[in-house]
Design an enzyme around this catalytic site. Structure first.
Site, PDB file in Angstrom:
ATOM      1  N   GLU A  23       0.850  -1.198   0.000  1.00 21.95           N
ATOM      2  CA  GLU A  23       0.000   0.000   0.000  1.00 21.95           C
ATOM      3  C   GLU A  23       0.886   1.248   0.000  1.00 21.95           C
ATOM      4  O   GLU A  23       1.845   1.344   0.760  1.00 21.95           O
ATOM      5  CB  GLU A  23      -0.903   0.028   1.239  1.00 21.95           C
ATOM      6  CG  GLU A  23      -1.805   1.268   1.243  1.00 21.95           C
ATOM      7  CD  GLU A  23      -2.679   1.376   2.485  1.00 21.95           C
ATOM      8  OE1 GLU A  23      -3.690   0.665   2.551  1.00 21.95           O
ATOM      9  OE2 GLU A  23      -2.332   2.178   3.375  1.00 21.95           O
ATOM     10  N   THR A  54      -3.908   4.742  -1.863  1.00 21.49           N
ATOM     11  CA  THR A  54      -5.015   5.172  -0.993  1.00 21.49           C
ATOM     12  C   THR A  54      -5.705   6.419  -1.551  1.00 21.49           C
ATOM     13  O   THR A  54      -5.172   7.124  -2.421  1.00 21.49           O
ATOM     14  CB  THR A  54      -4.544   5.445   0.446  1.00 21.49           C
ATOM     15  OG1 THR A  54      -3.676   6.570   0.421  1.00 21.49           O
ATOM     16  CG2 THR A  54      -3.847   4.242   1.048  1.00 21.49           C
ATOM     17  N   ALA A  57     -10.916   9.985   2.159  1.00 20.58           N
ATOM     18  CA  ALA A  57     -12.374  10.135   2.167  1.00 20.58           C
ATOM     19  C   ALA A  57     -12.754  11.616   2.221  1.00 20.58           C
ATOM     20  O   ALA A  57     -13.829  12.006   1.755  1.00 20.58           O
ATOM     21  CB  ALA A  57     -12.960   9.387   3.352  1.00 20.58           C
ATOM     22  N   ASP A 115     -13.688   6.791   6.151  1.00 10.98           N
ATOM     23  CA  ASP A 115     -14.119   7.211   7.489  1.00 10.98           C
ATOM     24  C   ASP A 115     -15.098   8.368   7.378  1.00 10.98           C
ATOM     25  O   ASP A 115     -14.908   9.273   6.572  1.00 10.98           O
ATOM     26  CB  ASP A 115     -12.904   7.591   8.336  1.00 10.98           C
ATOM     27  CG  ASP A 115     -12.147   6.333   8.749  1.00 10.98           C
ATOM     28  OD1 ASP A 115     -12.816   5.326   9.046  1.00 10.98           O
ATOM     29  OD2 ASP A 115     -10.903   6.366   8.743  1.00 10.98           O
TER      30      ASP A 115
END
Ligand code: FAD
Length: 314
Positions: A23, A54, A57, A115
């Site tokens: 990641e 990634t 959000a 989130d």
């Protein structure tokens, strides 16, 4: 006697390679970008199956995330798995993003809720759960299926070895994972965990409930107490108290803490593999040293990639 059309399975099965992925997160500055690209080049040498990128959000890093996905495709031999979060996004906005990813040649998406905003308010009309995003991606895919040569977009989802902070129970988490599989998820990557039994228990409970997709353990190379505490705060996963005590006793800057942490990460990865893990997903924090240190100690069965060997020879 077997029907004559059945092909005998080979008596000595060949070793199935363990999947390997990393990641990465989009860099926040030019200096961070330079460090990340050194990391990318080092990790490329291990020929991972994919690297995940990634996606915040909050929306702050969407352009840099897409830029990183583009550069990985254009400038490296790596295959990107683009994270995509849906919280706060409308179906129209998310369709546009999914189409943009497909246009860029992306064929793997990690479908996440993300989130919730700090005030907990999710705008009306936006998607609520990762499951909604999976279904949206599958609808886009259906419209564009001719472009996939009858293949499909690989959709990954998050899975939780310890209860998700908002979930009423671990059993509910399994129901959610099963629902995500039914909606079209192809594989799952786990949240970090500190005890191998938690991963083994997740897989056991998931299989008993009917989850058949691969569940890949997410392993964080634990190189410092600072990192463990930060990680625990971000993920809501309680750290291993015994490990924290041992690292605290030697102090983060002694070098011994790093050694203890790497040993703990290797032990965690080995135990997950012993429990049947089909691969390892390493949370790199955009640093290659600790990921490579853990890998060197694991000696995973990996396929050789002729194109990479040729590239390295030149
Ligand atoms: P969901 O599966 O939607 O679950 C969220 C909550 O809703 C859970 O409590 C679940 O029990 C509940 N729930 C879900 N579906 C239903 C339903 N149908 N009915 C009732 N309740 C339901 N965050 C980012 O912002 N960016 C990233 O790039 C990112 N990458 C991640 C990668 C991995 C491998 C993991 C494990 C997490 C990542 N996260 C990322 C964090 C993730 O977004 C959070 O853990 C988030 O809180 C939940 O996301 P989810 O996809 O699991 O959500």
């Amino acid at each position: 006697m077997s029907p004559p059309t059945l092909i005998d399975a080979p008596s000595t099965p060949t070793e199935t390679p363990v999947a390997l992925s990393y990641e990465l997160f989009p860099p926040r500055s030019d200096a961070a970008s330079a460090t990340l690209w050194k990391t990318i080049r080092e990790l490329e040498g291990t020929a991972p199956d994919y690297v995940s990128v990634t996606y915040g959000a909050s929306g702050s890093n969407h352009d840099t995330a897409l830029d990183l996905v583009d550069r990985l495709q254009l400038e490296t031999t790596l295959r990107p798995l683009a994270h995509l979060t849906c919280v706060g996004g409308t179906p129209e906005e998310l369709s546009t993003t999914v189409n943009a990813l497909v246009d860029r040649g992306v064929r793997g998406i990690l479908a996440l809720r993300g989130d919730k905003p700090r005030d907990g308010h999710v705008p009306a009309g936006s998607l609520r759960y990762a499951q909604d995003l999976i279904e949206l991606i599958r609808r886009v895919e259906l419209r564009r299926s001719a472009q996939f040569a009858a293949g499909k977009v690989a959709i990954g989802v998050a899975a939780y070895p310890t209860k998700h902070p908002e979930s009423p129970s671990e059993a509910h988490d399994i129901e959610v994972l099963l629902a995500k599989q039914r909606s079209g998820a192809d594989f799952a990557i786990t949240q970090v965990f500190f005890h191998a039994e938690q991963y083994a228990s997740l897989v056991h409970r998931a299989r008993r409930a009917g989850v058949t997709i691969p569940i890949i353990p997410g392993i964080m190379p634990l190189t410092s107490l600072r990192r463990i505490l930060k990680l625990s705060e971000l993920s809501g996963v309680a750290p291993d108290a015994a490990l924290v005590d041992r690292m605290h006793a030697v102090g983060d800057d002694s070098g011994l803490a790093r050694q203890i942490g790497v040993e703990a990460s290797v032990a965690l990865a080995e135990a997950a593999l012993d429990a049947g893990a089909p691969g390892l997903h390493l949370y790199t924090f955009n640093e290659h040293e600790s990921a490579l240190e853990v890998l060197a100690r694991l000696d995973l069965p990996r396929p050789s990639r002729p194109s990479l060997a040729r590239r390295q020879a030149n």
